[in-house]
Design a protein around this motif. Structure first.
Motif, PDB file in Angstrom:
ATOM      1  N   VAL A  67      14.266 -44.270  14.069  1.00  0.00           N
ATOM      2  CA  VAL A  67      15.577 -44.887  14.282  1.00  0.00           C
ATOM      3  C   VAL A  67      16.433 -44.005  15.188  1.00  0.00           C
ATOM      4  N   ILE A  68      16.472 -42.728  14.885  1.00  0.00           N
ATOM      5  CA  ILE A  68      17.285 -41.802  15.679  1.00  0.00           C
ATOM      6  C   ILE A  68      16.753 -41.718  17.110  1.00  0.00           C
ATOM      7  N   LEU A  69      15.436 -41.585  17.235  1.00  0.00           N
ATOM      8  CA  LEU A  69      14.840 -41.480  18.570  1.00  0.00           C
ATOM      9  C   LEU A  69      15.051 -42.747  19.393  1.00  0.00           C
ATOM     10  N   ALA A  70      14.914 -43.898  18.769  1.00  0.00           N
ATOM     11  CA  ALA A  70      15.099 -45.159  19.493  1.00  0.00           C
ATOM     12  C   ALA A  70      16.535 -45.301  19.980  1.00  0.00           C
ATOM     13  N   GLN A  71      17.493 -44.834  19.181  1.00  0.00           N
ATOM     14  CA  GLN A  71      18.891 -44.892  19.613  1.00  0.00           C
ATOM     15  C   GLN A  71      19.107 -44.017  20.843  1.00  0.00           C
ATOM     16  N   ARG A 149       6.367 -45.255  19.059  1.00  0.00           N
ATOM     17  CA  ARG A 149       6.937 -46.597  18.890  1.00  0.00           C
ATOM     18  C   ARG A 149       8.423 -46.605  19.264  1.00  0.00           C
ATOM     19  N   ALA A 150       9.119 -45.507  18.986  1.00  0.00           N
ATOM     20  CA  ALA A 150      10.546 -45.428  19.319  1.00  0.00           C
ATOM     21  C   ALA A 150      10.788 -45.482  20.818  1.00  0.00           C
ATOM     22  N   CYS A 152       8.900 -47.203  22.888  1.00  0.00           N
ATOM     23  CA  CYS A 152       8.256 -48.442  23.342  1.00  0.00           C
ATOM     24  C   CYS A 152       6.766 -48.316  23.637  1.00  0.00           C
ATOM     25  N   ASP A 153       6.072 -47.428  22.970  1.00  0.00           N
ATOM     26  CA  ASP A 153       4.622 -47.309  23.136  1.00  0.00           C
ATOM     27  C   ASP A 153       3.955 -47.530  21.775  1.00  0.00           C
ATOM     28  N   ALA A 154       3.668 -48.783  21.480  1.00  0.00           N
ATOM     29  CA  ALA A 154       3.043 -49.114  20.197  1.00  0.00           C
ATOM     30  C   ALA A 154       1.516 -49.100  20.292  1.00  0.00           C
ATOM     31  N   LYS A 155       0.978 -49.011  21.499  1.00  0.00           N
ATOM     32  CA  LYS A 155      -0.481 -49.094  21.670  1.00  0.00           C
ATOM     33  C   LYS A 155      -1.187 -47.757  21.468  1.00  0.00           C
ATOM     34  N   ARG A 156      -0.628 -46.692  21.975  1.00  0.00           N
ATOM     35  CA  ARG A 156      -1.299 -45.392  21.909  1.00  0.00           C
ATOM     36  C   ARG A 156      -1.627 -44.943  20.473  1.00  0.00           C
ATOM     37  N   PRO A 157      -0.716 -45.128  19.500  1.00  0.00           N
ATOM     38  CA  PRO A 157      -1.081 -44.753  18.127  1.00  0.00           C
ATOM     39  C   PRO A 157      -2.307 -45.516  17.613  1.00  0.00           C
ATOM     40  N   VAL A 158      -2.438 -46.774  18.030  1.00  0.00           N
ATOM     41  CA  VAL A 158      -3.603 -47.566  17.618  1.00  0.00           C
ATOM     42  C   VAL A 158      -4.869 -47.004  18.248  1.00  0.00           C
ATOM     43  N   TYR A 159      -4.802 -46.633  19.511  1.00  0.00           N
ATOM     44  CA  TYR A 159      -5.977 -46.048  20.168  1.00  0.00           C
ATOM     45  C   TYR A 159      -6.407 -44.762  19.457  1.00  0.00           C
ATOM     46  N   ILE A 160      -5.433 -43.958  19.090  1.00  0.00           N
ATOM     47  CA  ILE A 160      -5.743 -42.710  18.375  1.00  0.00           C
ATOM     48  C   ILE A 160      -6.373 -43.030  17.020  1.00  0.00           C
TER      49      ILE A 160
END
Length: 172
Positions: A67-71, A149-150, A152-160
């Protein structure tokens, strides 16, 4: 962009991550049950409640940092994003270290608290201690996933996660 499109864009990788986490757990259960035996599978199974509690804690902690990082990211305050990311990762590693040490020490007590049957108790302690040895990487992964994810990269965690699931299956 459209909110529905953005939600789907983030939902699909998260869903894939959950799917591969289940493959991870299922592969462990199949291999442990077939190779080591039913008692070992029961020993792993009796730790599930506590392990799910830990995973929920990790997820909640990383969500707070997200939340903090996304802000900061949305406000284009990239120095704050960088600083907060480093702080979150150091915090994750420190908490992982504390959990690891504490978990290695109190594993028998936790399993007594969970009323683990005596015939699988020693194997359950061994499994839980192995799990606690992986606390630092687990915490750092969960925090790193939240950070990605904060920004806008939701794909890389899935690849890992896919890569680690395949390595886990190979090592099993």
């Amino acid at each position: 962009g459209r909110i529905s499109t953005q939600m789907i864009r983030f939902f699909v990788p998260i869903w894939c991550g959950i799917f591969f986490q289940q493959i991870y757990v299922t592969a462990d259960a199949i291999i442990i049950g077939k190779v080591v035996g039913e008692n070992a599978l029961a020993a792993v199974g009796c730790t599930t409640t506590f392990i799910n509690l830990l995973i929920g804690f990790f997820t909640g902690l990383s969500s707070g940092a997200t939340v903090i990082l996304a802000q900061y990211f949305g406000a284009r305050e990239y120095d704050e994003v960088r600083r907060s990311s480093h702080t979150a990762l150091v915090l994750a590693a420190f908490i992982g270290l504390c959990f690891m040490i504490l978990g290695l020490l109190i594993s028998p007590w936790l399993l007594h608290l969970l009323q683990t049957p005596e015939d699988i108790f020693d194997m359950a302690v061994q499994y839980l201690r192995v799990y606690f040895l992986g606390m630092i990487p687990s915490m750092v992964y969960n925090m790193g996933s939240g950070i990605l994810r904060a920004v806008c990269d939701a794909k890389r965690p899935v690849y890992i996660l896919i890569a680690t699931a395949l390595v886990n299956i190979g090592l099993d």
